[in-house]
Design an enzyme around this catalytic site. Structure first.
Site, mmCIF file in Angstrom:
data_model
loop_
_atom_site.group_PDB
_atom_site.id
_atom_site.type_symbol
_atom_site.label_atom_id
_atom_site.label_comp_id
_atom_site.label_asym_id
_atom_site.label_seq_id
_atom_site.Cartn_x
_atom_site.Cartn_y
_atom_site.Cartn_z
ATOM 1 N N ILE A 103 0.831 -1.201 0.000
ATOM 2 C CA ILE A 103 0.000 0.000 0.000
ATOM 3 C C ILE A 103 0.866 1.252 0.000
ATOM 4 O O ILE A 103 0.752 2.110 -0.877
ATOM 5 C CB ILE A 103 -0.955 -0.002 1.210
ATOM 6 C CG1 ILE A 103 -1.879 -1.229 1.150
ATOM 7 C CG2 ILE A 103 -1.769 1.278 1.248
ATOM 8 C CD1 ILE A 103 -2.796 -1.348 2.340
ATOM 9 N N GLY A 106 6.453 4.256 4.736
ATOM 10 C CA GLY A 106 6.732 5.458 5.500
ATOM 11 C C GLY A 106 8.096 5.397 6.165
ATOM 12 O O GLY A 106 8.928 4.535 5.851
ATOM 13 N N TYR A 108 8.730 4.697 9.273
ATOM 14 C CA TYR A 108 8.861 3.706 10.329
ATOM 15 C C TYR A 108 8.366 2.321 9.921
ATOM 16 O O TYR A 108 8.452 1.387 10.719
ATOM 17 C CB TYR A 108 8.096 4.169 11.577
ATOM 18 C CG TYR A 108 8.566 5.502 12.093
ATOM 19 C CD1 TYR A 108 9.728 5.614 12.851
ATOM 20 C CD2 TYR A 108 7.853 6.665 11.809
ATOM 21 C CE1 TYR A 108 10.172 6.841 13.314
ATOM 22 C CE2 TYR A 108 8.284 7.910 12.278
ATOM 23 C CZ TYR A 108 9.444 7.976 13.021
ATOM 24 O OH TYR A 108 9.872 9.197 13.480
ATOM 25 N N LYS A 126 1.521 -4.058 8.708
ATOM 26 C CA LYS A 126 2.581 -3.049 8.764
ATOM 27 C C LYS A 126 3.868 -3.694 9.272
ATOM 28 O O LYS A 126 3.948 -4.152 10.413
ATOM 29 C CB LYS A 126 2.196 -1.884 9.676
ATOM 30 C CG LYS A 126 3.250 -0.784 9.726
ATOM 31 C CD LYS A 126 2.778 0.409 10.530
ATOM 32 C CE LYS A 126 3.823 1.529 10.523
ATOM 33 N NZ LYS A 126 3.375 2.721 11.276
ATOM 34 N N ASP A 221 1.022 13.877 14.559
ATOM 35 C CA ASP A 221 1.203 13.787 13.108
ATOM 36 C C ASP A 221 -0.146 13.652 12.412
ATOM 37 O O ASP A 221 -0.321 12.818 11.523
ATOM 38 C CB ASP A 221 2.102 12.606 12.742
ATOM 39 C CG ASP A 221 2.642 12.725 11.315
ATOM 40 O OD1 ASP A 221 2.626 13.845 10.766
ATOM 41 O OD2 ASP A 221 3.065 11.702 10.755
#
Length: 431
Positions: A103, A106, A108, A126, A221
């Site tokens: 997808i 990032g 992290y 993730k 964020d």
């Protein structure tokens, strides 16, 4: 050696009974003195310090002792029973999931779309970036998992479990899969959201932010790319990689300034503040509110200096009335303040109602102490005036870019093409 009843000599020291062995006693059994427990008569019946109690019904065979103050307590009355704390089990393998497609990536982690092989559920997987970590598990990943587990809310993305791979550097966080993120959706939508839809989205966002703040969690964020939306009009706050507890003690260096994406960063952080609180999240909410109205980011700056100048242009330069402790900020003396001028909110948002403009200005205030809170914003008159917020089920559905879907063009018949020897049908041709 004689086996008769000779006088007892010096007895060997008895083994000290540990507290773990005491736990094997029944809950109603009383502890006896060690000397009385070792003392035995010549017969087969041990000597008891007290006579056996007989119940009133006359039953004398193994009566159940009554609970007394001296009864052994197996656990504290302040600790919940073990059934409320299930046993810690080993993490499942990542191979329990079938990876479908990537997808996004990032700072992290990398997010994949995957399918649970047992249930068939589509989830977001993730993978945490641990390859370059030298000091164990990263604090950012711990904060993210802790924040997501602490802020369980209908408008916060839900963590299902944490799975592992073949090595210690392969750790995956399994979360619910949401079809869209607001940033991609805003750029692909043919028209912006309606006022009623903007109100619904803002109520959900403010509810999630208020829940996080009540649990002492700063997101730090908030932006449209971190707000996920499904095809039923529900948004969920995601990506807690920069989140942390703001009630924890702060080190000598203070809170880090490397938080919040530049376009959504509060002015106090831009000017070097080392102490900030929930107001930084509310500034980001104000920027998101403006982006939903404009269908584009409010401050599209290339650097921090340009960002500060754009804020000064929209809000007007800070004054003692609008920001009393502005001069105390570390970088305040390095910024040249332009001459006083009125704010540009009305010209920037000409179609926004007076109540809506008041809410936007309350979110985008210079002074963090005067900035509206999430709980106060939820009670703002803007959400009670016409048009009222639309029910989430009435939102339109959109193709999911994360799932690889594309917008279909409506099928319509094409115009007839004239053939070379085409003849019109006349009435004489009809039998």
């Amino acid at each position: 050696m004689s086996t008769g009843s000779a006088p007892a000599g010096p007895s060997t020291p008895s083994k000290k009974r540990s507290k773990w062995e005491d736990d094997d006693l029944d809950q109603g059994q009383q502890l006896e003195h060690p000397q009385k427990r070792r003392a035995k008569s010549k017969g087969s019946t041990p000597a008891l310090s007290e006579p056996r109690q007989v119940s009133n019904t006359g039953a004398s065979n193994n009566p159940k002792p009554k609970p007394t103050l001296k009864s052994k307590v197996l656990h504290s009355q302040y600790v919940p029973e073990r059934t409320r704390h299930p046993e810690i089990q080993s993490s499942r393998s990542v191979y329990c999931y079938e990876r479908l497609n990537q997808i996004e990536e990032g700072s992290y982690g990398v997010v994949f779309r995957a399918r649970d092989k047992q249930t068939g559920d589509i989830v977001a997987l993730k993978k945490l970036k641990l390859e370059e970590e030298k000091n164990g598990f990263p604090i950012t990943a711990l904060r993210e998992i802790y924040a997501l587990m602490s802020c369980q809310h209908e408008n916060v993305v839900r963590v299902r479990e944490v799975v592992v791979g073949e090595t210690l550097t392969q750790v995956f966080v399994v979360m619910d899969f949401i079809e869209h993120d607001l940033k991609t959706l805003l750029t692909s939508m043919p028209s912006p959201f309606l006022q009623s839809e903007v109100k619904t989205l803002m109520i959900q966002l403010l509810s999630a932010v208020n829940h996080c703040h009540q649990n002492w969690i700063l997101h730090r964020d908030l932006k449209t790319s971190n707000l996920l939306m499904n095809n039923r009009g529900t948004i969920k706050v995601a990506d807690f990689g920069l989140a942390r507890r703001y009630g924890d003690p702060v080190g000598l260096g203070g809170l880090t300034q490397l938080v919040v994406t530049l376009w959504y960063r509060a002015p106090e952080i831009l000017l070097g503040a080392t102490k900030y609180s929930t107001a930084v999240d509310l500034w980001s909410v104000g920027c998101i509110f403006a982006e939903l109205l404009l269908k584009e980011p409010l401050f599209q700056a290339k650097g921090e200096i340009e960002m500060i100048s754009m804020i000064f242009k929209l809000l007007g330069p800070p004054t003692k009335e609008s920001w009393s402790n502005y001069t105390e900020l570390p970088l305040a003396q390095t910024i040249t303040i332009p001459p006083p001028q009125p704010n540009q909110f009305r010209s920037k948002f000409p179609y926004l109602s007076t109540a809506g403009l008041d809410l936007l200005m309350s979110l985008l205030k210079y002074d963090p102490e005067k900035r509206i809170t999430a709980a106060e914003a939820l009670k703002h008159p803007y959400f009670k005036e016409s048009p009222l917020p639309k029910h989430p089920d009435l939102f339109g559905s959109f193709p999911s870019a994360a799932a690889g879907e594309k917008r279909r063009k409506p099928d319509s018949p094409s115009a007839p093409a004239r053939a070379q020897n085409y003849k019109l049908v006349t009435e004489f041709d009809i039998p």
